[in-house]
Structure formats: C-alpha cells, structure tokens
Design a protein around this motif. Structure first.
Motif, PDB file in Angstrom:
ATOM      1  N   ARG A  90       0.834  -1.209   0.000  1.00 51.01           N
ATOM      2  CA  ARG A  90       0.000   0.000   0.000  1.00 51.01           C
ATOM      3  C   ARG A  90       0.866   1.256   0.000  1.00 51.01           C
ATOM      4  O   ARG A  90       0.552   2.236  -0.681  1.00 51.01           O
ATOM      5  CB  ARG A  90      -0.929   0.002   1.212  1.00 51.01           C
ATOM      6  N   TRP A  91       1.949   1.219   0.774  1.00 56.98           N
ATOM      7  CA  TRP A  91       2.828   2.380   0.876  1.00 56.98           C
ATOM      8  C   TRP A  91       3.458   2.726  -0.469  1.00 56.98           C
ATOM      9  O   TRP A  91       3.384   3.873  -0.931  1.00 56.98           O
ATOM     10  CB  TRP A  91       3.914   2.111   1.925  1.00 56.98           C
ATOM     11  N   VAL A  92       4.081   1.752  -1.117  1.00 53.74           N
ATOM     12  CA  VAL A  92       4.788   2.075  -2.356  1.00 53.74           C
ATOM     13  C   VAL A  92       3.805   2.420  -3.476  1.00 53.74           C
ATOM     14  O   VAL A  92       4.104   3.256  -4.343  1.00 53.74           O
ATOM     15  CB  VAL A  92       5.737   0.937  -2.789  1.00 53.74           C
ATOM     16  N   ARG A  93       2.611   1.831  -3.445  1.00 53.48           N
ATOM     17  CA  ARG A  93       1.623   2.203  -4.467  1.00 53.48           C
ATOM     18  C   ARG A  93       1.142   3.633  -4.257  1.00 53.48           C
ATOM     19  O   ARG A  93       0.905   4.374  -5.218  1.00 53.48           O
ATOM     20  CB  ARG A  93       0.449   1.221  -4.441  1.00 53.48           C
ATOM     21  N   PRO A 110       2.523  -9.919  -2.531  1.00 52.54           N
ATOM     22  CA  PRO A 110       3.446 -10.791  -1.790  1.00 52.54           C
ATOM     23  C   PRO A 110       2.875 -12.188  -1.578  1.00 52.54           C
ATOM     24  O   PRO A 110       1.671 -12.360  -1.427  1.00 52.54           O
ATOM     25  CB  PRO A 110       3.595 -10.062  -0.449  1.00 52.54           C
ATOM     26  N   TYR A 111       3.786 -13.157  -1.543  1.00 54.25           N
ATOM     27  CA  TYR A 111       3.450 -14.535  -1.245  1.00 54.25           C
ATOM     28  C   TYR A 111       4.222 -14.960  -0.005  1.00 54.25           C
ATOM     29  O   TYR A 111       5.411 -14.669   0.124  1.00 54.25           O
ATOM     30  CB  TYR A 111       3.818 -15.457  -2.407  1.00 54.25           C
ATOM     31  N   GLU A 112       3.541 -15.646   0.886  1.00 52.93           N
ATOM     32  CA  GLU A 112       4.206 -16.185   2.071  1.00 52.93           C
ATOM     33  C   GLU A 112       4.815 -17.527   1.706  1.00 52.93           C
ATOM     34  O   GLU A 112       4.109 -18.472   1.332  1.00 52.93           O
ATOM     35  CB  GLU A 112       3.219 -16.338   3.215  1.00 52.93           C
ATOM     36  N   GLY A 127       0.333   2.886   7.459  1.00 56.43           N
ATOM     37  CA  GLY A 127       0.396   1.974   8.588  1.00 56.43           C
ATOM     38  C   GLY A 127       1.544   0.987   8.574  1.00 56.43           C
ATOM     39  O   GLY A 127       1.385  -0.157   9.012  1.00 56.43           O
ATOM     40  N   LEU A 128       2.709   1.386   8.075  1.00 54.82           N
ATOM     41  CA  LEU A 128       3.881   0.536   8.214  1.00 54.82           C
ATOM     42  C   LEU A 128       4.183   0.320   9.691  1.00 54.82           C
ATOM     43  O   LEU A 128       3.749   1.082  10.552  1.00 54.82           O
ATOM     44  CB  LEU A 128       5.096   1.175   7.533  1.00 54.82           C
TER      45      LEU A 128
END
Length: 286
Positions: A49-52, A68-70, A112-113
């Motif tokens: 969300r931050w980088v977007r 991301p994948y866990e 919200g990091l």
C-alpha cells in the motif's frame, strides 16, 4: 542458495539460479513478458500500500507486479526490473538522491507501516558492541555505555515528526534513469522519525557499493545532498537542535553494527569502514 529457494522459483515461475545480490537473496526472471526482480519483503500488505501510494503521488519507487506470497517464514514479492545505471558519485547524482529522499519524507505517513523499534540494550549487549569494536577503535566505548541513558531518550522522547521512510536509503538501492533515481529497494520501510532516516543516509549512503567512492560523503557532497533534501522538507526547530544527537544515535546503532559485521577482507569495504570509524560527525551540518 539455489536449493533453499526452490519454492520461491516455482511460485514465481523463475529458473533455478544464484542471487544477483551478495547481501540478500534477489532473483531475476520474467512474468507475463516483464522482467522482474524477486526478493523478500516485510510487513508485506502495508508495504505494498505504501509504495503504491508513493507511485500515485508521482514518486519514482518500484511497486509490486506479483505477490506478496508467504513462502516458508518470509514474504516474497516481484518488482518490475528498472532499466538504468548505477550511482556514479557525481555531484548531480548526489543532489538528485537528496531530492528524492526529501520527496519521500514530504509524503508523510498514512499506510500503517510498522513503527520503528527502539532498542533495548543492557550491559551485556553494550559490552558485546564494545568488544566487537575493540579490534578497530575504542573511540565509541563511552558513548556506547551512555547510549541508553542519554542519546536514545533524547531522540525517542522528543516527539519528532515521523514519516514512512525507507530506513535503507543508500546509493546501492537506487537505479538512475533519464528522469533521475528510482528507489528499487523499499522493503525495510518503517514509520519512524524522519530525522533518523536522514542521518542514516548521511552516514551510510556509500555503504555496500561494489565500486567507488569507497568512503563517506565529503562535506561538499553532503551539502549537495542536504540542499536537495531541504528543497522538499522544512525541518522543525527541534529537529535541527537534535540533528547532532540523531547522527550520533545512528552511528552507535547502525554504524557500529555495520563496522562489526562488515566485510573487512574486501578492500573497498575496508576503506569505507575505516572512514566510518574516523568520521567527524560535524562534517554533516544542517
């Protein structure tokens, strides 16, 4: 390294390979016709969300193409590969980097990091740092022993402005294109006092480079970086007052760790680390 990352290769459709980066696993390949860099991230959903949001604000930063994948204990993401060149150490590149950091800090905080984790040293951990530095210098022994009672609370308790910051803003994490530098490794981002992120860049911007310059910023380079930064950020009176303390804080935390864990056997890194140990923090005035 290849055998340990089989699941990563399979999940992203990459061929088995060695990391292209010596300090962390980073792999390359193609997804839907786009060349990508696949790497670990943390706080994955908030990071995305931050980088977007930064991208929407017009800031040059990579945004996830897949993931991301866990996978196992980690989260992995694929970023589009950025075509460009490495930092060349010129005044132009230094100033452009300072401008980018200022623009990132001016974006503030929203997504919200994770909050910055303040250290909780005890006598044992402090002594470990003193012992780790012993082969190289003793000049930081007393500052280290006073860190928890003086330097840390002065910064932690000052109510300094916070932003979502990279906490790893250095030349090796930038790719220079025709439009300027692009941040290609945002994955250490945290919500932290922006002054600490600026101090970290002042001290470690040239760390981990494969080539030159194998030293810290000169006073002239720092002035170019600082002036670029200040075109976008108006520091508060409290931030300016605590700037020398912030530099000392980052030296005792990040700088000491870098020295103790540095690759002294490599000439280029040894020269940078030697310069770091001898640094006059007054060189980096605001």
């Amino acid at each position: 390294m290849t055998a340990d990352h089989t699941e990563v290769f399979e999940r992203f459709g990459l061929p088995s390979q060695e990391s292209i980066y010596p300090y962390a696993p980073v792999f390359t390949g193609w997804i839907d016709g786009v060349r990508v860099a696949v790497k670990r991230t943390h706080d994955a959903e908030a990071m995305g969300r931050w980088v977007r949001r930064l991208k929407e604000l017009g800031l040059p930063v990579v945004t996830p193409l897949a993931g991301p994948y866990e996978i196992g204990d980690d989260h992995w993401v694929a970023y589009p590969w950025v075509e460009g060149r490495a930092y060349d150490g010129s005044e132009r590149d230094v100033a452009a980097a300072g401008e980018l950091l200022g623009r990132l800090h001016a974006a503030g905080t929203k997504e919200g990091l994770e909050d910055f984790g303040w250290p909780d040293h005890d006598e044992t951990s402090v002594q470990e740092d003193v012992d780790g530095l012993a082969p190289y210098t003793s000049r930081f022994d007393e500052p280290l022993r006073a860190f928890m009672t003086t330097t840390l609370p002065a910064i932690r308790d000052a109510g300094l402005p916070v932003a979502e910051v990279s906490m790893d803003f250095k030349a090796v994490n930038l790719v220079y294109t025709g439009e300027g530098p692009v941040l290609v490794d945002p994955d250490n981002g945290e919500r932290a006092p922006r002054l600490l992120d600026l101090a970290l860049a002042a001290l470690l911007f040239h760390n981990d480079l494969d080539g030159e310059p194998a030293r810290m910023f000169t006073a002239a380079e720092w002035a170019s970086f600082r002036d670029g930064y200040l075109r976008h950020v108006e520091l508060t009176e409290k931030e300016r007052e605590l700037w020398p303390t912030a530099l000392l804080y980052m030296m005792l935390e990040w700088g000491v760790w870098t020295v103790i864990n540095g690759e002294w056997h490599l000439d280029r890194h040894a020269r940078f680390l030697t310069d770091l140990l001898a640094v006059d923090l007054g060189r980096y005035a605001l």
